[in-house]
Enzyme design. Structure first.
Site, PDB file in Angstrom:
ATOM      1  N   GLU A 105       0.810  -1.211   0.000  1.00  0.00           N
ATOM      2  CA  GLU A 105       0.000   0.000   0.000  1.00  0.00           C
ATOM      3  C   GLU A 105       0.846   1.264   0.000  1.00  0.00           C
ATOM      4  O   GLU A 105       0.487   2.258  -0.628  1.00  0.00           O
ATOM      5  CB  GLU A 105      -0.962   0.001   1.193  1.00  0.00           C
ATOM      6  N   TYR A 135      -6.005   6.020   4.951  1.00  0.00           N
ATOM      7  CA  TYR A 135      -6.149   5.007   3.906  1.00  0.00           C
ATOM      8  C   TYR A 135      -5.309   3.757   4.202  1.00  0.00           C
ATOM      9  O   TYR A 135      -5.817   2.633   4.175  1.00  0.00           O
ATOM     10  CB  TYR A 135      -5.780   5.558   2.530  1.00  0.00           C
ATOM     11  N   ASP A 151      -9.078   5.193  -1.221  1.00  0.00           N
ATOM     12  CA  ASP A 151      -8.051   5.714  -2.118  1.00  0.00           C
ATOM     13  C   ASP A 151      -8.709   6.430  -3.289  1.00  0.00           C
ATOM     14  O   ASP A 151      -9.924   6.650  -3.300  1.00  0.00           O
ATOM     15  CB  ASP A 151      -7.124   4.593  -2.583  1.00  0.00           C
ATOM     16  N   CYS A 209     -26.075   3.135  -9.258  1.00  0.00           N
ATOM     17  CA  CYS A 209     -25.290   4.327  -9.582  1.00  0.00           C
ATOM     18  C   CYS A 209     -26.168   5.508  -9.967  1.00  0.00           C
ATOM     19  O   CYS A 209     -26.809   5.507 -11.030  1.00  0.00           O
ATOM     20  CB  CYS A 209     -24.312   4.009 -10.705  1.00  0.00           C
TER      21      CYS A 209
END
Length: 387
Positions: free
Chosen positions: A46, A129, A147, A218
């Site tokens: 990460e 994050y 992210d 959506c």
């Protein structure tokens, strides 16, 4: 923000999380850190992925884990080794913070990652994050990992019309995800959002809405504005700095200089240089008599807030001047350039030229005519070749 389902979180999990996880089970990217998601592996991957795309990061990750397989190895690695493993990734403060974290964990946490958000956030270089990724992927804790991919996906799902780069946006979208992240597969859920953003809900292009497993949820797709989101405030214009680079060659190799311990590219090796644009006469005055000059091709490198416009000179020295006693100067041959000293990608074109010139010089000389190792000058202390 608008939501497709505004009732209980359980219904939202059914409408969104389940289809997303089903898609992920079929289409998840095969990545080396996913095969054994220990806290250390998640941590290394990460941090690398913060400023690096997945495909270029894979060989760096594999080499890093091979050479520094655990926190203890990372904690005791030399700065030169760390920087060489990171060479080409940029943003070297990331790996420096990684080592600070490893040392703190070995000294204060018995060499193990904590499994709480406050403790992780107390570690150098770990923000919301990265902490969320470690907790959800390595410890199966239902914590968001927000992210850029996740911000983009959720801004379209929820029709979020604020600046997506603002701290407020990360906080609000993280709070939204917290309402429906599944308890049983939080790590897979976060990685599914990342993969969805990388492959289908794409940046800088029209998303593949018809292939999206959560298209019915959506809001942006329903309103026909998915490609227009997320919104970002205009970026500030980068300032431009001119620099003159000197690629200095002698029989001992190529001259390197270590940058200051603080600031841009802190502690890394560079080819000597000066701020501004230096003319030929000015450059000649910096070197011993007899130095042979030729112009280098211009180069450019873009950092986050500044752009370097570089020009310079190839300088061939007939005599080998002594280097100062301080540890900030080195002659480096081809092997040392390739294996020992980390030269930032800002100097990529000049680094390639230096390696090519050293390779040609090595091939042209007798085997005993050149030292095999780069290193400090063994003669008495003296002035720098840039006198």
């Amino acid at each position: 923000m608008q939501l497709f389902i505004d009732s209980e979180a359980g219904l939202w999990r059914t409408a969104f999380a389940q289809p997303l996880l089903g898609w992920y089970d079929r289409h998840a990217r095969v990545l080396p850190w996913r095969s054994d998601p220990t806290p250390y592996h998640v941590f290394v991957s990460e941090i690398m992925l913060q400023q690096t795309r997945v495909e270029p990061a894979i060989p760096y990750y594999e080499r890093f884990i091979r050479e520094l397989p655990d926190l203890q190895a990372l904690a005791v690695a030399s700065p030169e080794h760390l920087h060489k493993l990171w060479e080409g990734l940029g943003y070297y403060s990331r790996v420096q913070n990684m080592q600070r974290t490893a040392k703190k964990l070995c000294g204060e946490f018995r060499g193990e990652f904590p499994d709480s958000l406050p403790a992780l956030l107390s570690l150098p270089g770990i923000g919301e994050y990265t902490a969320g990724a470690i907790l959800s992927i390595a410890f199966s804790r239902p914590v968001p990992a927000v992210d850029g991919n996740v911000l983009r996906v959720l801004s379209r799902i929820a029709l979020y019309r604020e600046d997506i780069a603002s701290p407020r946006a990360k906080k609000e979208i993280g709070a939204l995800i917290s309402r429906f992240i599944p308890q049983e597969r939080p790590g897979d859920f976060n990685q599914a959002l990342m993969d969805l953003g990388a492959g289908i809900c794409r940046p800088h292009a029209a998303p593949f809405c018809e292939d999206c497993p959560v298209r019915e949820c959506c809001s942006a797709r329903k309103e026909g504005c998915a490609a227009a989101l997320p919104l970002r405030a205009p970026k500030k214009e980068r300032r431009t700095e001119e620099r003159t680079i000197f690629l200095v060659l002698s029989k001992r190799g190529v001259l390197l200089h270590r940058r200051p311990a603080q600031g841009l590219l802190a502690g890394l090796w560079e080819f000597p240089g000066l701020p501004g644009r230096c003319g030929a006469a000015e450059a000649a005055a910096l070197f011993p008599p007899g130095a042979v000059f030729s112009a280098l091709a211009p180069a450019r490198h873009i950092f986050t807030h500044v752009q370097w416009q570089m020009s310079g000179f190839l300088v061939r020295l007939n005599d080998i001047p002594a280097l100062p006693e301080e540890e900030n100067w080195r002659w480096a041959n081809l092997r040392a350039l390739q294996e020992e000293y980390a030269v930032p990608s800002a100097f990529k074109s000049y680094f390639r030229l230096a390696c090519a010139l050293e390779r040609a010089a090595g091939e042209a000389e007798a085997p005993e005519g050149r030292a095999l190792n780069g290193g400090p000058d063994e003669g008495s202390a003296g002035t720098s070749p840039l006198r």
